[in-house]
Design a protein around this motif. Sequence first.
Motif, PDB file in Angstrom:
ATOM      1  N   LYS A  58      14.982 -18.835 -23.450  1.00 19.38           N
ATOM      2  CA  LYS A  58      15.022 -17.507 -24.074  1.00 19.38           C
ATOM      3  C   LYS A  58      13.645 -17.032 -24.559  1.00 19.38           C
ATOM      4  CE  LYS A  58      18.215 -15.758 -26.410  1.00 19.38           C
ATOM      5  NZ  LYS A  58      19.283 -14.825 -26.223  1.00 19.38           N
ATOM      6  N   ASN A  59      12.782 -17.986 -24.902  1.00 21.72           N
ATOM      7  CA  ASN A  59      11.496 -17.593 -25.468  1.00 21.72           C
ATOM      8  C   ASN A  59      10.362 -17.889 -24.494  1.00 21.72           C
ATOM      9  OD1 ASN A  59      12.747 -16.869 -27.971  1.00 21.72           O
ATOM     10  ND2 ASN A  59      13.020 -19.067 -28.313  1.00 21.72           N
ATOM     11  N   ALA A  60       9.553 -16.872 -24.238  1.00 19.98           N
ATOM     12  CA  ALA A  60       8.444 -17.038 -23.297  1.00 19.98           C
ATOM     13  C   ALA A  60       7.416 -18.008 -23.868  1.00 19.98           C
ATOM     14  CB  ALA A  60       7.803 -15.684 -23.034  1.00 19.98           C
ATOM     15  N   GLU A  61       6.819 -18.819 -22.989  1.00 15.85           N
ATOM     16  CA  GLU A  61       5.755 -19.756 -23.394  1.00 15.85           C
ATOM     17  C   GLU A  61       4.430 -19.120 -22.965  1.00 15.85           C
ATOM     18  OE1 GLU A  61       4.231 -22.883 -25.120  1.00 15.85           O
ATOM     19  OE2 GLU A  61       6.414 -22.914 -24.868  1.00 15.85           O
ATOM     20  N   GLU A 148      20.633  -0.445 -23.938  1.00 19.21           N
ATOM     21  CA  GLU A 148      20.451   0.493 -25.062  1.00 19.21           C
ATOM     22  C   GLU A 148      21.193  -0.047 -26.298  1.00 19.21           C
ATOM     23  OE1 GLU A 148      21.270   4.653 -23.844  1.00 19.21           O
ATOM     24  OE2 GLU A 148      22.368   4.711 -25.751  1.00 19.21           O
ATOM     25  N   ARG A 149      22.430  -0.532 -26.075  1.00 13.72           N
ATOM     26  CA  ARG A 149      23.189  -1.115 -27.200  1.00 13.72           C
ATOM     27  C   ARG A 149      22.465  -2.355 -27.737  1.00 13.72           C
ATOM     28  NH1 ARG A 149      29.263  -1.742 -24.852  1.00 13.72           N
ATOM     29  NH2 ARG A 149      29.893   0.422 -24.730  1.00 13.72           N
ATOM     30  N   ALA A 150      21.988  -3.219 -26.807  1.00 12.63           N
ATOM     31  CA  ALA A 150      21.331  -4.470 -27.228  1.00 12.63           C
ATOM     32  C   ALA A 150      20.052  -4.153 -28.007  1.00 12.63           C
ATOM     33  CB  ALA A 150      21.030  -5.341 -26.009  1.00 12.63           C
ATOM     34  N   ALA A 151      19.308  -3.112 -27.575  1.00 14.75           N
ATOM     35  CA  ALA A 151      18.044  -2.766 -28.233  1.00 14.75           C
ATOM     36  C   ALA A 151      18.296  -2.255 -29.652  1.00 14.75           C
ATOM     37  CB  ALA A 151      17.303  -1.708 -27.424  1.00 14.75           C
ATOM     38  N   ARG A 152      19.433  -1.564 -29.845  1.00 12.88           N
ATOM     39  CA  ARG A 152      19.761  -1.062 -31.195  1.00 12.88           C
ATOM     40  C   ARG A 152      19.941  -2.216 -32.174  1.00 12.88           C
ATOM     41  NH1 ARG A 152      24.626   2.053 -30.113  1.00 12.88           N
ATOM     42  NH2 ARG A 152      23.925   3.137 -28.264  1.00 12.88           N
ATOM     43  N   ARG A 153      20.313  -3.394 -31.609  1.00  9.39           N
ATOM     44  CA  ARG A 153      20.595  -4.562 -32.432  1.00  9.39           C
ATOM     45  C   ARG A 153      19.312  -5.278 -32.869  1.00  9.39           C
ATOM     46  NH1 ARG A 153      23.750  -8.306 -28.735  1.00  9.39           N
ATOM     47  NH2 ARG A 153      21.625  -8.278 -28.060  1.00  9.39           N
ATOM     48  N   GLU A 160      15.987 -10.246 -21.447  1.00 11.07           N
ATOM     49  CA  GLU A 160      16.362  -8.841 -21.655  1.00 11.07           C
ATOM     50  C   GLU A 160      15.212  -7.883 -21.317  1.00 11.07           C
ATOM     51  OE1 GLU A 160      19.667  -9.530 -25.217  1.00 11.07           O
ATOM     52  OE2 GLU A 160      17.562  -9.302 -25.712  1.00 11.07           O
ATOM     53  N   GLN A 161      13.978  -8.435 -21.205  1.00 13.19           N
ATOM     54  CA  GLN A 161      12.826  -7.577 -20.909  1.00 13.19           C
ATOM     55  C   GLN A 161      12.562  -7.439 -19.406  1.00 13.19           C
ATOM     56  OE1 GLN A 161       9.546  -9.144 -23.227  1.00 13.19           O
ATOM     57  NE2 GLN A 161      10.747  -9.003 -25.102  1.00 13.19           N
ATOM     58  N   GLN A 162      13.452  -8.000 -18.561  1.00 15.74           N
ATOM     59  CA  GLN A 162      13.285  -7.859 -17.105  1.00 15.74           C
ATOM     60  C   GLN A 162      13.386  -6.389 -16.714  1.00 15.74           C
ATOM     61  OE1 GLN A 162      12.762 -10.552 -14.940  1.00 15.74           O
ATOM     62  NE2 GLN A 162      12.509 -11.500 -16.941  1.00 15.74           N
ATOM     63  N   GLU A 163      12.869  -6.061 -15.501  1.00 14.30           N
ATOM     64  CA  GLU A 163      12.989  -4.656 -15.044  1.00 14.30           C
ATOM     65  C   GLU A 163      14.463  -4.362 -14.740  1.00 14.30           C
ATOM     66  OE1 GLU A 163      12.977  -6.132 -10.781  1.00 14.30           O
ATOM     67  OE2 GLU A 163      12.746  -6.937 -12.799  1.00 14.30           O
ATOM     68  N   ILE A 164      14.805  -3.080 -14.800  1.00 16.17           N
ATOM     69  CA  ILE A 164      16.212  -2.676 -14.749  1.00 16.17           C
ATOM     70  C   ILE A 164      16.903  -3.085 -13.442  1.00 16.17           C
ATOM     71  CG2 ILE A 164      15.821  -0.312 -13.875  1.00 16.17           C
ATOM     72  CD1 ILE A 164      18.281  -1.221 -16.658  1.00 16.17           C
ATOM     73  N   ASP A 165      16.143  -3.118 -12.322  1.00 18.64           N
ATOM     74  CA  ASP A 165      16.753  -3.482 -11.033  1.00 18.64           C
ATOM     75  C   ASP A 165      17.328  -4.903 -11.066  1.00 18.64           C
ATOM     76  OD1 ASP A 165      16.261  -1.089  -9.981  1.00 18.64           O
ATOM     77  OD2 ASP A 165      14.605  -1.713  -8.662  1.00 18.64           O
TER      78      ASP A 165
END
Length: 208
Positions: A58-61, A148-153, A160-165
Amino acid sequence: MTQNPGKFIVIEGLEGAGKSSAITLVHDFIEKHTGMAPVCTREPGGTPLAEKIRDLVKNAEPGDPLCDEAECLLFYAARAQLVANVIKPSLASGRWVLGDRHNLSSIAYQGGGRGLMSLVKTISDATLGGFKPDLTLYLDIDPLLGLERAARRGALDRIEQQEIDFFHRARATFLAQARDDRTIVVIDASKPLNEVHKDILACLGTAL
Ligand code: Z5A
Protein backbone atom coordinates in the motif's frame (compact mmCIF):
# COMPACT_ATOMS: atom_id res chain seq x y z
CA MET A 1 -19.38 -36.56 14.32
CA THR A 2 -18.09 -34.30 11.53
CA GLN A 3 -18.63 -30.57 11.75
CA ASN A 4 -20.59 -28.87 8.91
CA PRO A 5 -18.15 -26.60 7.12
CA GLY A 6 -19.00 -22.91 7.24
CA LYS A 7 -19.43 -20.74 4.17
CA PHE A 8 -17.00 -18.22 2.73
CA ILE A 9 -18.67 -14.96 1.63
CA VAL A 10 -16.63 -12.17 0.01
CA ILE A 11 -17.33 -8.51 -0.71
CA GLU A 12 -15.48 -7.05 -3.71
CA GLY A 13 -15.49 -3.73 -5.53
CA LEU A 14 -13.43 -0.78 -6.68
CA GLU A 15 -12.44 1.79 -4.05
CA GLY A 16 -15.32 3.86 -2.80
CA ALA A 17 -17.85 1.22 -3.85
CA GLY A 18 -19.09 0.99 -0.25
CA LYS A 19 -17.49 -2.26 0.92
CA SER A 20 -17.15 -1.07 4.52
CA SER A 21 -20.86 -0.58 5.19
CA ALA A 22 -21.75 -3.66 3.10
CA ILE A 23 -19.48 -5.73 5.35
CA THR A 24 -21.26 -4.52 8.49
CA LEU A 25 -24.61 -5.38 6.90
CA VAL A 26 -23.54 -8.86 5.77
CA HIS A 27 -21.85 -9.51 9.11
CA ASP A 28 -25.15 -8.87 10.93
CA PHE A 29 -27.09 -10.96 8.41
CA ILE A 30 -24.76 -13.94 8.89
CA GLU A 31 -24.89 -13.60 12.67
CA LYS A 32 -28.69 -13.73 12.58
CA HIS A 33 -28.76 -16.51 9.97
CA THR A 34 -26.27 -18.84 11.71
CA GLY A 35 -26.45 -17.72 15.34
CA MET A 36 -22.74 -16.92 15.32
CA ALA A 37 -20.70 -13.93 14.14
CA PRO A 38 -18.52 -14.69 11.11
CA VAL A 39 -14.74 -14.56 11.17
CA CYS A 40 -13.90 -11.32 9.31
CA THR A 41 -10.85 -11.05 7.08
CA ARG A 42 -9.38 -8.37 4.86
CA GLU A 43 -7.01 -8.68 1.93
CA PRO A 44 -4.23 -8.01 1.76
CA GLY A 45 -3.88 -8.71 5.47
CA GLY A 46 -5.68 -10.67 8.14
CA THR A 47 -2.69 -12.39 9.78
CA PRO A 48 0.34 -10.72 11.43
CA LEU A 49 2.59 -11.58 8.47
CA ALA A 50 -0.05 -10.68 5.86
CA GLU A 51 -0.57 -7.29 7.56
CA LYS A 52 3.16 -6.58 7.10
CA ILE A 53 2.76 -7.42 3.41
CA ARG A 54 -0.24 -5.05 3.30
CA ASP A 55 2.05 -2.19 4.38
CA LEU A 56 4.54 -3.12 1.67
CA VAL A 57 1.98 -3.04 -1.15
CA LYS A 58 0.00 0.00 0.00
CA ASN A 59 2.86 2.40 0.69
CA ALA A 60 5.33 3.43 -1.99
CA GLU A 61 9.03 2.90 -1.20
CA PRO A 62 10.87 6.02 -2.40
CA GLY A 63 13.65 5.09 -4.83
CA ASP A 64 12.53 1.44 -5.12
CA PRO A 65 9.15 1.37 -6.93
CA LEU A 66 7.30 -1.91 -6.56
CA CYS A 67 7.28 -3.64 -9.95
CA ASP A 68 4.02 -5.16 -11.15
CA GLU A 69 5.21 -8.77 -10.88
CA ALA A 70 6.50 -8.28 -7.31
CA GLU A 71 3.20 -6.61 -6.35
CA CYS A 72 1.29 -9.59 -7.71
CA LEU A 73 3.47 -12.11 -5.84
CA LEU A 74 3.08 -10.15 -2.59
CA PHE A 75 -0.74 -10.22 -2.84
CA TYR A 76 -0.60 -14.01 -3.27
CA ALA A 77 1.92 -14.46 -0.44
CA ALA A 78 -0.47 -12.61 1.90
CA ARG A 79 -3.45 -14.60 0.59
CA ALA A 80 -1.71 -17.96 1.00
CA GLN A 81 -0.97 -17.14 4.67
CA LEU A 82 -4.54 -16.04 5.29
CA VAL A 83 -6.12 -19.06 3.61
CA ALA A 84 -3.85 -21.55 5.37
CA ASN A 85 -3.91 -20.02 8.86
CA VAL A 86 -7.33 -18.39 9.14
CA ILE A 87 -9.86 -19.08 6.38
CA LYS A 88 -9.56 -22.87 5.95
CA PRO A 89 -9.28 -23.66 9.70
CA SER A 90 -12.29 -21.42 10.43
CA LEU A 91 -14.43 -23.05 7.73
CA ALA A 92 -13.39 -26.52 8.88
CA SER A 93 -14.50 -25.72 12.43
CA GLY A 94 -17.95 -24.71 11.18
CA ARG A 95 -17.44 -20.93 11.35
CA TRP A 96 -18.53 -18.70 8.48
CA VAL A 97 -15.92 -16.36 7.02
CA LEU A 98 -16.66 -12.89 5.67
CA GLY A 99 -13.90 -11.50 3.45
CA ASP A 100 -13.14 -7.91 2.49
CA ARG A 101 -11.68 -8.82 -0.94
CA HIS A 102 -10.14 -12.13 -2.08
CA ASN A 103 -8.73 -13.68 -5.27
CA LEU A 104 -11.13 -11.82 -7.58
CA SER A 105 -9.29 -8.59 -6.65
CA SER A 106 -6.02 -10.02 -7.98
CA ILE A 107 -7.74 -11.22 -11.15
CA ALA A 108 -9.25 -7.73 -11.66
CA TYR A 109 -6.37 -5.46 -10.56
CA GLN A 110 -3.25 -7.46 -11.39
CA GLY A 111 -4.77 -9.58 -14.20
CA GLY A 112 -6.98 -6.93 -15.85
CA GLY A 113 -5.48 -3.69 -14.56
CA ARG A 114 -1.78 -4.59 -14.87
CA GLY A 115 -2.14 -7.01 -17.79
CA LEU A 116 -0.65 -9.95 -15.86
CA MET A 117 -3.49 -12.45 -16.33
CA SER A 118 -1.26 -15.36 -17.23
CA LEU A 119 0.91 -14.87 -14.11
CA VAL A 120 -2.24 -14.47 -11.98
CA LYS A 121 -3.73 -17.72 -13.29
CA THR A 122 -0.50 -19.62 -12.71
CA ILE A 123 0.02 -18.42 -9.12
CA SER A 124 -3.66 -18.64 -8.31
CA ASP A 125 -3.77 -22.31 -9.38
CA ALA A 126 -0.51 -23.06 -7.55
CA THR A 127 -1.45 -21.40 -4.27
CA LEU A 128 -5.24 -21.82 -4.05
CA GLY A 129 -5.72 -25.02 -6.05
CA GLY A 130 -9.35 -24.18 -6.91
CA PHE A 131 -10.31 -22.96 -3.42
CA LYS A 132 -12.86 -20.13 -3.83
CA PRO A 133 -15.67 -18.31 -2.01
CA ASP A 134 -19.19 -19.79 -1.86
CA LEU A 135 -20.58 -16.36 -2.74
CA THR A 136 -19.01 -13.08 -3.87
CA LEU A 137 -20.94 -9.82 -3.87
CA TYR A 138 -19.27 -7.49 -6.36
CA LEU A 139 -20.26 -3.86 -5.68
CA ASP A 140 -20.07 -2.30 -9.12
CA ILE A 141 -19.28 1.39 -9.52
CA ASP A 142 -17.88 3.70 -12.17
CA PRO A 143 -14.23 4.32 -11.18
CA LEU A 144 -14.61 8.10 -11.31
CA LEU A 145 -17.48 8.07 -8.83
CA GLY A 146 -15.72 5.54 -6.58
CA LEU A 147 -12.45 7.47 -6.48
CA GLU A 148 -14.34 10.71 -5.83
CA ARG A 149 -15.98 9.06 -2.79
CA ALA A 150 -12.62 7.60 -1.66
CA ALA A 151 -10.89 11.00 -2.03
CA ARG A 152 -13.53 12.66 0.17
CA ARG A 153 -12.47 10.23 2.89
CA GLY A 154 -8.77 11.30 2.85
CA ALA A 155 -5.45 10.97 0.99
CA LEU A 156 -5.28 8.29 -1.72
CA ASP A 157 -2.78 5.40 -1.30
CA ARG A 158 -0.25 4.10 -3.86
CA ILE A 159 -2.75 1.97 -5.78
CA GLU A 160 -5.55 4.54 -5.60
CA GLN A 161 -3.20 6.97 -7.39
CA GLN A 162 -3.06 4.83 -10.58
CA GLU A 163 -4.33 6.40 -13.82
CA ILE A 164 -8.07 6.03 -14.38
CA ASP A 165 -7.72 3.51 -17.26
CA PHE A 166 -6.22 1.05 -14.77
CA PHE A 167 -9.52 1.09 -12.82
CA HIS A 168 -11.60 0.88 -16.00
CA ARG A 169 -9.68 -2.28 -16.97
CA ALA A 170 -10.12 -3.69 -13.45
CA ARG A 171 -13.87 -2.97 -13.54
CA ALA A 172 -14.25 -4.62 -16.97
CA THR A 173 -12.48 -7.70 -15.59
CA PHE A 174 -14.70 -7.85 -12.48
CA LEU A 175 -17.77 -7.73 -14.73
CA ALA A 176 -16.40 -10.30 -17.19
CA GLN A 177 -15.65 -12.72 -14.32
CA ALA A 178 -19.17 -12.23 -12.94
CA ARG A 179 -20.66 -13.11 -16.34
CA ASP A 180 -18.80 -16.45 -16.30
CA ASP A 181 -19.30 -17.43 -12.65
CA ARG A 182 -22.71 -17.80 -11.01
CA THR A 183 -21.19 -17.49 -7.52
CA ILE A 184 -20.36 -13.81 -8.28
CA VAL A 185 -23.36 -11.47 -7.98
CA VAL A 186 -23.17 -7.91 -9.30
CA ILE A 187 -24.73 -5.21 -7.09
CA ASP A 188 -25.19 -1.70 -8.54
CA ALA A 189 -23.26 0.38 -5.98
CA SER A 190 -23.95 3.73 -7.65
CA LYS A 191 -27.45 3.74 -6.12
CA PRO A 192 -28.18 5.47 -2.78
CA LEU A 193 -26.85 3.48 0.18
CA ASN A 194 -30.26 2.30 1.45
CA GLU A 195 -31.08 0.84 -2.01
CA VAL A 196 -27.68 -0.86 -2.28
CA HIS A 197 -28.28 -2.46 1.11
CA LYS A 198 -31.77 -3.60 0.09
CA ASP A 199 -30.28 -5.28 -3.00
CA ILE A 200 -27.58 -6.98 -0.90
CA LEU A 201 -30.13 -8.37 1.57
CA ALA A 202 -32.34 -9.60 -1.28
CA CYS A 203 -29.36 -11.38 -2.80
CA LEU A 204 -28.35 -13.00 0.53
CA GLY A 205 -31.94 -14.08 1.10
CA THR A 206 -32.01 -16.07 -2.13
CA ALA A 207 -28.38 -17.25 -2.23
CA LEU A 208 -27.95 -18.58 1.33
N1 Z5A B 1 -5.69 -4.99 -4.21
C1 Z5A B 1 -5.12 -5.51 -5.36
O1 Z5A B 1 -4.67 -4.75 -6.22
N2 Z5A B 1 -5.04 -6.86 -5.51
C2 Z5A B 1 -5.50 -7.72 -4.57
O2 Z5A B 1 -5.38 -8.93 -4.76
C3 Z5A B 1 -6.10 -7.16 -3.39
C4 Z5A B 1 -6.17 -5.80 -3.24
C5 Z5A B 1 -6.62 -8.07 -2.33
C6 Z5A B 1 -6.57 -2.50 -0.81
O3 Z5A B 1 -6.80 -1.31 -0.20
C7 Z5A B 1 -5.97 -2.15 -2.15
O4 Z5A B 1 -5.29 -3.27 -2.71
C8 Z5A B 1 -7.07 -1.79 -3.11
C9 Z5A B 1 -7.10 -2.94 -4.11
C10 Z5A B 1 -5.75 -3.54 -4.02
N3 Z5A B 1 -6.64 -0.62 -3.73
N4 Z5A B 1 -6.98 0.13 -4.51
N5 Z5A B 1 -7.00 1.07 -5.16
P1 Z5A B 1 -7.84 -1.08 0.96
O5 Z5A B 1 -8.23 -2.38 1.56
O6 Z5A B 1 -7.28 -0.04 1.85
O7 Z5A B 1 -8.94 -0.31 0.20
P2 Z5A B 1 -10.25 -0.82 -0.45
O8 Z5A B 1 -10.41 -2.27 -0.31
O9 Z5A B 1 -10.28 -0.30 -1.85
O10 Z5A B 1 -11.35 -0.13 0.45
P3 Z5A B 1 -11.92 1.31 0.37
O11 Z5A B 1 -11.18 2.29 -0.44
O12 Z5A B 1 -12.03 1.66 1.77
O13 Z5A B 1 -13.27 1.11 -0.42
P4 Z5A B 1 -14.68 0.86 0.19
O14 Z5A B 1 -14.56 0.06 1.45
O15 Z5A B 1 -15.53 0.24 -0.87
O16 Z5A B 1 -15.21 2.31 0.49
P5 Z5A B 1 -16.10 2.77 1.70
O17 Z5A B 1 -15.21 3.28 2.80
O18 Z5A B 1 -17.09 1.76 2.07
O19 Z5A B 1 -16.85 3.99 1.03
C11 Z5A B 1 -16.14 5.12 0.65
C12 Z5A B 1 -16.98 6.39 0.94
O20 Z5A B 1 -18.14 6.41 0.10
C13 Z5A B 1 -17.48 6.44 2.39
O21 Z5A B 1 -17.38 7.75 2.83
C14 Z5A B 1 -18.95 6.02 2.26
O22 Z5A B 1 -19.76 6.60 3.24
C15 Z5A B 1 -19.31 6.53 0.87
N6 Z5A B 1 -20.35 5.67 0.22
C16 Z5A B 1 -20.33 4.32 0.16
N7 Z5A B 1 -21.42 3.84 -0.50
C17 Z5A B 1 -22.14 4.95 -0.85
C18 Z5A B 1 -23.37 5.12 -1.58
N8 Z5A B 1 -24.08 4.08 -2.05
N9 Z5A B 1 -23.80 6.40 -1.77
C19 Z5A B 1 -23.09 7.44 -1.30
N10 Z5A B 1 -21.93 7.36 -0.62
C20 Z5A B 1 -21.45 6.13 -0.40
